[in-house]
Scaffold this active site. Structure first.
Site, PDB file in Angstrom:
ATOM      1  N   LYS A 118     106.738  85.991  27.954  1.00 10.59           N
ATOM      2  CA  LYS A 118     106.587  86.904  27.023  1.00 10.59           C
ATOM      3  C   LYS A 118     106.189  88.458  27.501  1.00 10.59           C
ATOM      4  CE  LYS A 118     107.318  86.881  23.373  1.00 10.59           C
ATOM      5  NZ  LYS A 118     106.323  86.648  22.193  1.00 10.59           N
ATOM      6  N   HIS A 154     122.493 102.787   8.548  1.00  9.81           N
ATOM      7  CA  HIS A 154     122.112 101.250   8.188  1.00  9.81           C
ATOM      8  C   HIS A 154     121.763 100.132   9.146  1.00  9.81           C
ATOM      9  CE1 HIS A 154     123.999 102.922   4.139  1.00  9.81           C
ATOM     10  NE2 HIS A 154     124.869 103.259   5.140  1.00  9.81           N
ATOM     11  N   GLU A 168     103.720  98.126  18.075  1.00  8.22           N
ATOM     12  CA  GLU A 168     103.504  97.430  16.729  1.00  8.22           C
ATOM     13  C   GLU A 168     102.071  97.933  16.170  1.00  8.22           C
ATOM     14  OE1 GLU A 168     103.567  93.267  17.755  1.00  8.22           O
ATOM     15  OE2 GLU A 168     105.690  93.275  18.271  1.00  8.22           O
ATOM     16  N   SER A 182     101.466  86.550  26.159  1.00  6.70           N
ATOM     17  CA  SER A 182     101.325  85.500  25.328  1.00  6.70           C
ATOM     18  C   SER A 182     100.077  84.689  25.869  1.00  6.70           C
ATOM     19  CB  SER A 182     102.366  84.859  24.840  1.00  6.70           C
ATOM     20  OG  SER A 182     102.018  83.748  24.343  1.00  6.70           O
TER      21      SER A 182
END
Length: 460
Positions: free
Chosen positions: A284, A157, A291, A278
């Site tokens: 970043k 979970h 992704e 970024s």
């Protein structure tokens, strides 16, 4: 002008829109090698059977080799007016060898031709994907061997459950990938029959040797029913189903990488090789490769849905709808190959923060099950009762704001008087993972053995 390859019945050429919707050369040009290979096998068989002259077969073979060279050198001019790879090749063959080229299409149709070509292409692609998946497994098993003792939190979970080792976690994906490879192997086995010689749908009146062409093309046997042979696209659907499941597995791991590399979690780091920055935020480091792997799954599953929907309403035998079988499949299998390569690279690149992993493994009272097991094993308490005792001890630790191993013996004896000092031997995360010695468990010795076993298998 009508299409010179099939214009006997037609007095004029197609409308521009008809030409646009009908043409497939923009994507089926990728079948050029398979088309030429199959055509050479067909011509050789026709000559052996005395259906065409041996000299014509030699001319055809030479012309096809010339076309293959032209395509691979970027010198071939594909024409959309000729619709597909088959007509483009045959048209150029006519330019090279003259009338003999017209004999190549004896006893075959574009229907069995494209079914053969695409089976060959899918088979070649499966072999390429299988090799890539094996490389991915090797990267996982190698990293698992390096981190057989690196403790990390195991989750259910997405909540801390029990301590495991990083190596054990990685080996879970080795097992998933083994099943993926098995599905591709199954698909390959079932597709490995040759449709060549089935004609448009009914077979042919010529005395073909279909066993000969099947053997020449590496098929196990010729297809047994001409109607099925030209209208079957199970091999595409099954391969895309295998690809979709493999993509889901890659996406699950990619999701974990995204979570683990977040500064809030920080269990794993990726280098500049697999991250981006970024345009506005200098600090970043984004896990874009992971992704994008996660997103590729959508494309691949979409391709499977697409071909299922195309095929669901088609009566026997061939219909032009089947032209839609290639573009989505080619895109999907290309996307899968790229995703496998990216995940393989990230596995080799990732560096776990071992101290942070170990600390996180002990949070959330992750060794509570070890305490319950100790009560069963040492005090002979029934597990359900031990579960309740452990729950009360966890509640006490939560109330005091300390982990289980920071409770005093007196604290625990206040819940269960029979508990002894020996209990502290099972409350550390290190001892917890060492104790999981059942086959398939996370104990470091198990992980080392499994990693070694896999690396031996993958070295073959």
């Amino acid at each position: 002008m009508s299409n010179k390859m099939w214009g006997g019945r037609f007095a004029s050429g197609p409308d521009a829109i008809m030409e646009e919707i009908n043409a497939s050369i923009d994507f089926d040009r990728h079948l050029y090698r398979q088309d030429i290979t199959a055509s050479k096998a067909h011509a050789e068989m026709l000559a052996k059977q005395g259906i065409i002259a041996a000299d014509d077969a030699k001319s055809i073979a030479h012309g096809l080799d010339t076309i293959l060279s032209e395509i691979e050198q970027g010198k071939f001019s594909f024409q959309r007016a000729l619709e597909d790879i088959h007509m483009n090749v045959e048209s150029r063959l006519t330019d090279i060898v003259g009338p003999a080229a017209g004999r190549l299409h004896t006893a075959r149709s574009r229907n069995d031709q494209v079914a053969t070509d695409f089976r060959l292409w899918v088979r070649d692609t499966i072999d390429t994907i299988d090799a890539a998946l094996a490389g991915y497994q090797k990267a996982l098993a190698t990293k698992a061997a390096e981190h057989a003792e690196t403790v990390m939190p195991g989750f259910t979970h997405l909540q801390t459950a029990q301590p495991v080792t990083f190596g054990h976690h990685l080996l879970a994906y080795v097992e998933m990938t083994a099943r993926d490879r098995g599905r591709f192997a199954d698909a390959r086995k079932r597709l490995n029959e040759s449709p060549l010689g089935s004609g448009a749908l009914a077979g042919t009146s010529f005395d073909l040797d279909r066993e000969m062409t099947a053997k020449a093309l590496g098929f196990d046997r010729p297809t047994a029913n001409s109607l099925d042979a030209v209208s079957d696209r199970d091999f595409v659907m099954e391969t895309l189903a295998a690809a979709s499941i493999a993509a889901v597995h890659l996406s699950r791991f990619a999701e974990e990488i995204v979570i683990w590399t977040s500064p809030i979690v920080g269990l794993v780091k990726l280098t500049d090789k697999f991250t981006t920055g970024s345009s506005i935020m200098p600090q970043k480091r984004n896990p874009d490769a992971a992704e994008l792997v996660r997103a590729k799954a959508g494309r691949i599953i979409g391709a499977l849905n697409g071909i299922l929907i195309v095929m669901k309403g088609l009566p026997l035998a061939y219909a032009k709808d089947m032209q839609e079988d290639k573009e989505g499949a080619m895109d999907a299998l290309s996307a899968l190959s790229l995703a496998i390569a990216a995940m393989t690279g990230m596995v080799a690149d990732m560096v776990p923060d071992e101290a942070k992993m170990k600390k996180a493994a002990g949070e959330g009272y992750a060794t509570a099950t070890d305490l319950a097991d100790w009560l069963v094993r040492t005090l002979n308490i029934p597990f359900r009762q031990a579960h309740h005792i452990t729950g009360r001890i966890v509640a006490l630790a939560s109330e005091k704001g300390v982990p289980l191993h920071r409770l005093t013996l007196a604290d625990m004896q206040g819940v269960e008087p029979k508990i002894t000092d020996d209990v502290f031997n099972v409350l550390s995360v290190t001892n917890s993972v060492k104790s999981r010695v059942s086959y398939g468990g996370t104990a470091p010795k198990n992980v080392r053995a499994q990693a070694k076993r896999w690396l031996k298998i993958l070295a073959k």
